[in-house]
Motif scaffolding. Structure first.
Motif: not given
Length: 229
Positions: A116-121, A126-130, A147-149, A176-179
């Motif tokens: 299933t997809p995941f996302g970020i708001e 952001a220069a990069n999202v890990q 990458g950049s988002v 887990q996402l880190e921008a």
């Protein structure tokens, strides 16, 4: 120059108590009688200023104005709730992105993984999202850069593989996402996960509409939907 007794104005305005239609009309008539009497007996050398007259007339108009406003607001609120529930019903069976960090991984008949997809708001680019994929016990399964988002809501797909390139077992995983910005500083973000709308609750008791996303995700407010897929 004489003025209308404040106690009379308080009574006319209801004294904090909601008035019936007949009471409101009776008080308005009494007010106009007092105002006319005041105008007839005022000092000719010190006539009532236009601003004073407007202010006193406005006070009695407040009674009927509030009554009409409350009635109008109730009608508008009822109509908005009905429209919102109707719109939400169109989401039944559709996938939505909502705040959360869950990923469901399955494999098709040929052993190919699909998740299933995941996302970020993001409130800013952001220069990069890990992204870090974690297993049920919290172990790191995969860590990679997206990458950049751009700012706003963006969605992604995990290929179901670990850091060694092997397909992992069907299961529920966490992301887990880190921008970070161009200087490497962490910026505020909200992780999103995918869910399917099963049903709609028209009113949650506070005038809102809630979506039932199933046993795993529970219910959420319609306002929490960030993206429709």
């Amino acid at each position: 120059m004489s003025t209308i007794n404040p106690a009379t104005l308080s009574n006319i305005n209801g004294g904090g108590v909601q008035l019936q239609q007949s009471q409101s009309e009776e008080l308005r008539n009494s007010f106009m009688t007092l105002l006319i009497t005041q105008l007839q007996n005022q000092d000719p050398l010190k006539p009532m200023e236009n601003a004073e007259m407007t202010s006193q007339i406005a006070q009695i108009n407040t009674v009927s104005g509030i009554e009409q406003l409350n009635s109008t607001l109730e009608s508008i609120t009822s109509q908005m709730n009905a429209n919102q529930a109707l719109q939400a019903s169109g989401l039944i069976g559709q996938g939505v992105m909502v705040p959360g960090r869950q990923i469901m991984l399955e494999q098709d008949g040929e052993g190919q993984p699909y998740s299933t997809p995941f996302g970020i708001e993001l409130a800013q680019p952001a220069a990069n999202v890990q992204a870090t994929i974690l297993g049920q016990g919290g172990q790191v399964i995969r860590r990679y850069d997206l990458g950049s988002v751009e700012e706003g809501v963006q969605s992604f797909q995990w290929d179901g593989k670990n850091d060694q390139g092997d397909v992992v077992a069907s299961n529920r995983y966490t992301v887990q996402l880190e921008a970070t910005d161009a200087e490497g500083e962490v910026i505020e973000s909200t992780a999103l996960n995918y869910a399917i709308v099963n049903s709609v609750t028209p009113n949650d008791g506070n005038g809102g509409v809630r979506l039932d996303l199933g046993a795993i995700y529970g219910q959420i407010s319609l306002n929490d939907v960030k993206q429709i897929l």
